[in-house]
Design an enzyme around this catalytic site. Structure first.
Site, PDB file in Angstrom:
ATOM      1  N   HIS A 142      33.688  31.423  46.577  1.00  0.00           N
ATOM      2  CA  HIS A 142      34.021  31.944  47.964  1.00  0.00           C
ATOM      3  C   HIS A 142      32.740  31.832  48.996  1.00  0.00           C
ATOM      4  O   HIS A 142      32.577  32.702  49.797  1.00  0.00           O
ATOM      5  CB  HIS A 142      34.617  33.273  47.948  1.00  0.00           C
ATOM      6  CG  HIS A 142      33.878  34.586  47.614  1.00  0.00           C
ATOM      7  ND1 HIS A 142      32.787  35.058  47.813  1.00  0.00           N
ATOM      8  CD2 HIS A 142      34.366  35.769  46.940  1.00  0.00           C
ATOM      9  CE1 HIS A 142      32.333  36.160  47.442  1.00  0.00           C
ATOM     10  NE2 HIS A 142      33.286  36.618  46.831  1.00  0.00           N
ATOM     11  N   HIS A 149      40.031  45.488  38.567  1.00  0.00           N
ATOM     12  CA  HIS A 149      39.730  45.171  40.145  1.00  0.00           C
ATOM     13  C   HIS A 149      40.587  43.729  40.300  1.00  0.00           C
ATOM     14  O   HIS A 149      40.837  43.128  39.450  1.00  0.00           O
ATOM     15  CB  HIS A 149      38.326  44.761  40.092  1.00  0.00           C
ATOM     16  CG  HIS A 149      37.817  44.018  41.315  1.00  0.00           C
ATOM     17  ND1 HIS A 149      38.348  44.363  42.558  1.00  0.00           N
ATOM     18  CD2 HIS A 149      36.783  43.174  41.398  1.00  0.00           C
ATOM     19  CE1 HIS A 149      37.595  43.735  43.496  1.00  0.00           C
ATOM     20  NE2 HIS A 149      36.863  42.994  42.767  1.00  0.00           N
ATOM     21  N   GLU A 155      40.598  41.432  42.629  1.00  0.00           N
ATOM     22  CA  GLU A 155      40.040  40.235  43.361  1.00  0.00           C
ATOM     23  C   GLU A 155      40.457  38.866  42.640  1.00  0.00           C
ATOM     24  O   GLU A 155      40.474  38.964  41.231  1.00  0.00           O
ATOM     25  CB  GLU A 155      38.536  40.160  43.566  1.00  0.00           C
ATOM     26  CG  GLU A 155      38.104  38.958  44.599  1.00  0.00           C
ATOM     27  CD  GLU A 155      36.729  39.377  45.111  1.00  0.00           C
ATOM     28  OE1 GLU A 155      35.864  40.354  44.736  1.00  0.00           O
ATOM     29  OE2 GLU A 155      36.172  38.311  45.925  1.00  0.00           O
ATOM     30  N   ASP A 192      39.265  36.422  41.258  1.00  0.00           N
ATOM     31  CA  ASP A 192      38.743  35.717  40.071  1.00  0.00           C
ATOM     32  C   ASP A 192      38.979  36.913  38.711  1.00  0.00           C
ATOM     33  O   ASP A 192      38.444  36.174  37.809  1.00  0.00           O
ATOM     34  CB  ASP A 192      37.137  35.868  40.473  1.00  0.00           C
ATOM     35  CG  ASP A 192      36.447  37.051  40.983  1.00  0.00           C
ATOM     36  OD1 ASP A 192      37.166  37.942  41.637  1.00  0.00           O
ATOM     37  OD2 ASP A 192      35.308  37.301  40.464  1.00  0.00           O
ATOM     38  N   HIS A 208      33.281  46.711  44.585  1.00  0.00           N
ATOM     39  CA  HIS A 208      33.120  46.620  46.206  1.00  0.00           C
ATOM     40  C   HIS A 208      34.548  46.553  46.961  1.00  0.00           C
ATOM     41  O   HIS A 208      34.414  46.088  48.181  1.00  0.00           O
ATOM     42  CB  HIS A 208      32.155  45.398  46.204  1.00  0.00           C
ATOM     43  CG  HIS A 208      32.900  43.911  45.713  1.00  0.00           C
ATOM     44  ND1 HIS A 208      32.893  42.838  46.616  1.00  0.00           N
ATOM     45  CD2 HIS A 208      33.621  43.893  44.709  1.00  0.00           C
ATOM     46  CE1 HIS A 208      33.687  42.103  46.050  1.00  0.00           C
ATOM     47  NE2 HIS A 208      33.922  42.629  44.756  1.00  0.00           N
ATOM     48  N   ASP A 225      32.732  44.272  38.509  1.00  0.00           N
ATOM     49  CA  ASP A 225      31.815  43.585  39.266  1.00  0.00           C
ATOM     50  C   ASP A 225      30.224  44.413  39.128  1.00  0.00           C
ATOM     51  O   ASP A 225      29.400  43.687  39.086  1.00  0.00           O
ATOM     52  CB  ASP A 225      31.967  43.276  40.679  1.00  0.00           C
ATOM     53  CG  ASP A 225      32.980  42.177  40.843  1.00  0.00           C
ATOM     54  OD1 ASP A 225      33.259  41.245  39.925  1.00  0.00           O
ATOM     55  OD2 ASP A 225      33.732  42.272  42.067  1.00  0.00           O
ATOM     56  N   TYR A 247      23.067  38.703  42.926  1.00  0.00           N
ATOM     57  CA  TYR A 247      24.261  39.061  42.855  1.00  0.00           C
ATOM     58  C   TYR A 247      24.365  40.331  43.844  1.00  0.00           C
ATOM     59  O   TYR A 247      25.355  40.584  44.743  1.00  0.00           O
ATOM     60  CB  TYR A 247      24.797  39.406  41.640  1.00  0.00           C
ATOM     61  CG  TYR A 247      26.246  39.856  41.506  1.00  0.00           C
ATOM     62  CD1 TYR A 247      27.200  38.895  41.124  1.00  0.00           C
ATOM     63  CD2 TYR A 247      26.794  41.131  41.419  1.00  0.00           C
ATOM     64  CE1 TYR A 247      28.601  39.140  40.993  1.00  0.00           C
ATOM     65  CE2 TYR A 247      27.805  41.411  41.199  1.00  0.00           C
ATOM     66  CZ  TYR A 247      29.054  40.450  41.104  1.00  0.00           C
ATOM     67  OH  TYR A 247      30.350  40.788  41.096  1.00  0.00           O
ATOM     68  N   HIS A 255      31.387  39.735  35.003  1.00  0.00           N
ATOM     69  CA  HIS A 255      30.624  38.714  35.349  1.00  0.00           C
ATOM     70  C   HIS A 255      29.086  38.563  34.397  1.00  0.00           C
ATOM     71  O   HIS A 255      28.475  39.715  34.554  1.00  0.00           O
ATOM     72  CB  HIS A 255      30.143  38.328  36.525  1.00  0.00           C
ATOM     73  CG  HIS A 255      31.477  38.297  37.571  1.00  0.00           C
ATOM     74  ND1 HIS A 255      32.272  36.846  37.610  1.00  0.00           N
ATOM     75  CD2 HIS A 255      32.083  38.788  38.484  1.00  0.00           C
ATOM     76  CE1 HIS A 255      33.339  37.214  38.471  1.00  0.00           C
ATOM     77  NE2 HIS A 255      32.962  38.523  39.069  1.00  0.00           N
TER      78      HIS A 255
HETATM   79 FE1  FEO Z   1      34.954  41.318  43.382  1.00  0.00          FE
HETATM   80 FE2  FEO Z   1      34.468  39.374  40.724  1.00  0.00          FE
HETATM   81  O1  FEO Z   1      35.397  40.120  41.981  1.00  0.00           O
END
Ligand code: FEO
Length: 404
Positions: A24, A78, A80, A82, A145, A164, A196, A229
């Protein structure tokens, strides 16, 4: 990569994204991974899913361990893109599954999928789910986040699935911190953590401190921190917690980063004597030309250093567009505990340095004024002024650094 057991009957079933370079808009030169986890218990439980184009990868990993139709629970920490954009494909294979998610997560999920026929239960901090021999504890982490974010703690195995938080954008065949450090280095791993944090979590330092304190008050014993991640922390989970606390408390390197752009090399010529002055005061210095550097790397270097000098030529009575872009990105990240100044060149009216200071003031940083400017091209006297400007700024950085 195949599924990997991280503790008896608990598996990483995620996907490595070796090719991604633009997450992104955030440059990811080392790729990334989408981590999710499968627990084999009386109720087979999946924790998180992956990005849509890796749905088949995680499904294959799940199938290598269990029949997906037997999955009873799916925990979504989460929402998001991804992490949830493969959820519909996975859910179609798990007709008996119930989804556990925060209230805000459910409100967001409806924007991604038609959830009218899905069995969804909302959870909040302190809620638990018994899945057989194990109990899962849910801990909301709003705005860490995203509003929906939460973590899941596997009590009996002392594993914190942290979504995350504590992650890194890094594709690696190593799944664990000790594996990675043995093959690469701790400094490479820490750099990925800081990258990150700087680009995603910088605005949330106070929330991070509060959340870590809350986890400590809950008395959770943590053997493993498994983010969504990058590398899983099993050798020394306190290392990543302490690294986060250090960053949230404003720790940084005693360094100045000079971030600049240039049109006809006048501003560029100012950087070297400024850097020499900083160096001669015993402060480390790094120079970054913005037009040759992705924003996310410039922000990482800003975050790692105690001080920053931003240099720009004047174009149309204002700062150069790349500098404006950088400052706009930085302002959104709400930086704190850094000392800054500005320099630049102009032909007739000027304006860049003034505009940079105006942006700094909106950010609430420690500001050293006035900046330094040259007309058209640095003269030998200007070069001497730049050197002294660098020396003076370095002295102020050293004094400011003692507060942390
Ligand atoms: Fe906030 Fe890895 O997405």
């Amino acid at each position: 990569m195949k599924a990997i057991e991280i503790k008896p009957d608990i598996y990483w079933v995620g996907a490595i994204d070796w090719a991604i370079r633009d997450f992104h808009g955030y440059l990811t030169p080392n790729g990334s991974s989408y981590n999710n986890y499968l627990i084999l218990d009386e109720q087979i439980t999946l924790l998180d899913t992956v990005k849509y184009n890796f749905a088949d990868v995680t499904i294959d990993n799940i199938k290598s361990i269990a029949d997906p139709s037997k999955i009873k629970n799916i925990i979504i920490n989460h929402i998001e893109n991804d992490h949830v954009t493969s959820l519909d494909k996975i859910f179609s294979l798990t007709p008996n599954a119930t989804i556990y998610i925060t209230e805000r997560g459910k409100k967001g999920l409806v924007r991604f999928f038609d959830i009218s026929k899905w069995d969804i239960r909302t959870v909040k901090t302190g809620d638990t789910l018994n899945i057989g021999k194990r109990n899962l504890l849910f801990i909301e982490t709003p705005m860490l986040h995203w509003p929906d974010s939460m973590m899941t703690y596997i009590k009996e195995d002392r594993i914190l699935i942290s979504q995350d938080a504590f992650g890194q954008h890094m594709a690696s065949s190593a799944r664990f911190d000790d594996e990675f450090i043995n093959c690469s280095s701790i400094s490479e791993l820490e750099d990925a953590v800081k990258d990150y944090y700087a680009n995603i979590l910088m605005p949330f330092g106070a929330l991070i401190k509060n959340k870590i304190e809350e986890l400590q008050k809950l008395g959770l014993q943590i053997d493993i921190i498994a983010p969504d991640h990058g590398i899983i922390w099993r050798k020394d989970p306190m290392k990543i917690i302490n690294l986060y606390l250090d960053m949230a408390n404003g720790k940084s390197d005693m360094r100045v980063v000079i971030i600049y752009d240039t049109m006809w090399q006048s501003t560029e010529q100012m950087t070297l004597p400024i850097a020499q002055g900083i160096r001669d005061e015993g402060v480390d210095v790094k120079i970054i030309k913005l037009r040759a550097t992705p924003l996310s790397i410039a922000v990482k270097e800003f975050w790692k250093a105690r001080g920053c000098l931003v240099g720009s030529p004047t174009l149309n009575n204002s700062m150069f567009p790349t500098i404006a872009e950088f400052l706009s990105y930085l302002k959104g990240l709400r930086p704190k505990n850094r000392i800054v100044g500005a320099f630049g060149s102009y032909g007739w009216g000027g304006g860049a340095v003034k505009d940079i200071y105006e942006e700094f003031k909106k950010m609430g940083l420690e500001i050293i004024e006035p900046g330094i400017q040259v007309v058209y091209k640095p003269s030998p006297e200007d070069i001497d002024r730049c050197y002294e400007f660098g020396k003076d700024f370095a002295k102020k950085v050293k004094a400011y650094h003692t507060q942390f």
